[in-house]
Design a protein around this motif. Structure first.
Motif, short mmCIF file in Angstrom:
data_model
loop_
_atom_site.label_atom_id
_atom_site.label_comp_id
_atom_site.label_asym_id
_atom_site.label_seq_id
_atom_site.Cartn_x
_atom_site.Cartn_y
_atom_site.Cartn_z
N ALA A 26 56.15 69.03 15.97
CA ALA A 26 55.93 67.65 16.37
C ALA A 26 57.17 66.61 17.54
N THR A 27 57.33 65.87 18.49
CA THR A 27 58.27 65.21 19.50
C THR A 27 58.32 64.00 18.04
N PRO A 28 59.20 63.70 17.49
CA PRO A 28 59.81 62.49 16.93
C PRO A 28 59.13 61.18 18.17
N VAL A 29 58.67 60.51 17.28
CA VAL A 29 58.42 59.28 17.60
C VAL A 29 59.21 57.71 17.96
N ASP A 30 59.50 58.03 19.04
CA ASP A 30 60.14 56.44 18.35
C ASP A 30 59.47 54.94 18.57
N THR A 31 60.23 54.75 17.01
CA THR A 31 59.33 53.57 16.87
C THR A 31 60.11 51.96 17.74
N GLY A 32 60.94 52.04 18.49
CA GLY A 32 61.30 50.51 18.63
C GLY A 32 60.92 50.02 20.12
N VAL A 33 61.22 49.33 20.11
CA VAL A 33 61.32 48.58 22.01
C VAL A 33 61.79 48.15 22.45
N THR A 34 61.62 47.96 23.46
CA THR A 34 62.26 47.71 24.74
C THR A 34 62.10 46.02 25.11
N LEU A 35 61.19 45.20 24.15
CA LEU A 35 61.08 44.15 24.54
C LEU A 35 61.09 43.37 23.42
N PHE A 36 62.23 42.25 22.74
CA PHE A 36 61.46 41.28 20.96
C PHE A 36 61.62 40.58 22.32
N GLU A 37 60.73 39.13 21.50
CA GLU A 37 60.36 37.27 21.65
C GLU A 37 60.38 37.15 20.48
N LYS A 38 61.03 36.02 20.10
CA LYS A 38 61.37 35.19 19.11
C LYS A 38 60.64 34.25 19.15
N GLU A 39 59.75 33.32 18.49
CA GLU A 39 60.17 31.44 18.76
C GLU A 39 61.52 31.18 17.27
N GLY A 40 62.60 30.06 17.80
CA GLY A 40 63.37 29.95 16.84
C GLY A 40 63.40 28.58 16.95
N GLU A 41 64.42 27.75 15.63
CA GLU A 41 64.30 26.81 15.16
C GLU A 41 65.79 26.18 14.39
N TRP A 42 66.63 25.08 15.18
CA TRP A 42 67.41 24.90 13.35
C TRP A 42 66.79 23.70 13.34
N ASP A 43 67.45 23.65 12.30
CA ASP A 43 67.50 21.96 10.91
C ASP A 43 68.89 22.25 10.24
N CYS A 44 70.02 21.51 11.31
CA CYS A 44 71.62 21.79 10.90
C CYS A 44 71.65 20.29 10.15
N GLU A 45 72.03 20.51 9.18
CA GLU A 45 73.15 19.62 8.08
C GLU A 45 73.96 18.47 9.43
N ILE A 46 73.84 17.65 8.72
CA ILE A 46 74.43 16.03 10.13
C ILE A 46 75.51 16.43 9.73
N GLY A 47 76.49 16.67 11.14
CA GLY A 47 77.76 16.85 11.71
C GLY A 47 78.20 18.85 11.06
N HIS A 48 77.27 19.11 11.03
CA HIS A 48 77.85 21.10 10.66
C HIS A 48 77.34 22.05 12.75
N THR A 49 77.43 22.31 13.42
CA THR A 49 76.54 23.37 13.85
C THR A 49 76.81 24.63 13.41
N CYS A 50 75.03 24.44 13.18
CA CYS A 50 74.54 25.81 12.77
C CYS A 50 73.97 26.64 13.92
N GLU A 51 73.47 27.95 12.97
CA GLU A 51 73.25 28.79 13.71
C GLU A 51 72.21 29.95 13.05
N ASP A 52 71.24 30.51 13.61
CA ASP A 52 70.46 31.41 13.38
C ASP A 52 71.04 32.91 13.90
N ILE A 53 70.29 33.75 12.70
CA ILE A 53 71.16 34.91 12.72
C ILE A 53 70.79 36.37 12.79
#
Length: 172
Positions: A26-53
């Motif tokens: 059997a040919t192995p099945v590639d379980t990956g994707v070629t398109l990824f979409e995600k809604e994200g949001e920040w809620d940073c502390e006052i005075g801080h640069t924050c990030e989603d990783i």
């Protein structure tokens, strides 16, 4: 004669069922994707640069595109895409290997980077930062879109609203 025919049919049936149940060919099945979409949001502390990783497994030679759309909250976006060396914040592929974040937009500006070459197979961390000094307020939203010419997989669940240490932003 009937016994010999029945034995032959039985042997052929066993061979047929055994060969059909064997998945070695059997040919192995590639379980990956070629398109990824995600809604994200920040809620940073006052005075801080924050990030989603976010974490992804990309293949050597892949060409990817990254877009950050629908930015809200008077937010200014900066990006860091680095191979995982056991810590976040390695050399940023988007800034020619510098340790700075890639950022060229104003408030609520969208980012679109195309044709990014992945030089080796591995785990990559994508940090989407909200620049405190250039943004207004402390929260905002965005939509992350990644497109690749080869399949890739998402790694561990994203880390949200992490304070950025030693934040420097450059537009190259």
């Amino acid at each position: 004669m009937k016994t010999q025919i029945l034995k032959a049919l039985l042997v052929l049936s066993i061979i047929f069922f055994v060969s059909c149940s064997n998945d070695d060919d059997a040919t192995p099945v590639d379980t990956g994707v070629t398109l990824f979409e995600k809604e994200g949001e920040w809620d940073c502390e006052i005075g801080h640069t924050c990030e989603d990783i976010y974490q992804f497994e990309f293949k050597e030679g892949s060409r990817i595109s990254i877009s950050i759309d629908n930015v809200t909250g008077s937010s200014v976006v900066s990006l860091d895409l680095a191979a995982d060396f056991g810590q976040f914040g390695g050399p940023n592929i988007l800034n020619e290997g510098a340790l700075s974040y890639y950022g060229c937009t104003g408030q609520d500006g969208e980012v679109s980077l195309a044709n990014i070459l992945i030089s080796e197979t591995g785990t990559y961390n994508l940090a989407i930062a909200r620049d405190w000094g250039l943004s207004a307020g402390f929260d905002g939203t965005y939509k992350l879109i990644i497109v690749s010419d080869t399949s890739f997989t998402e790694g561990i669940a994203p880390t949200n609203d992490t304070e950025v240490q030693n934040y420097v932003r450059e537009c190259l």
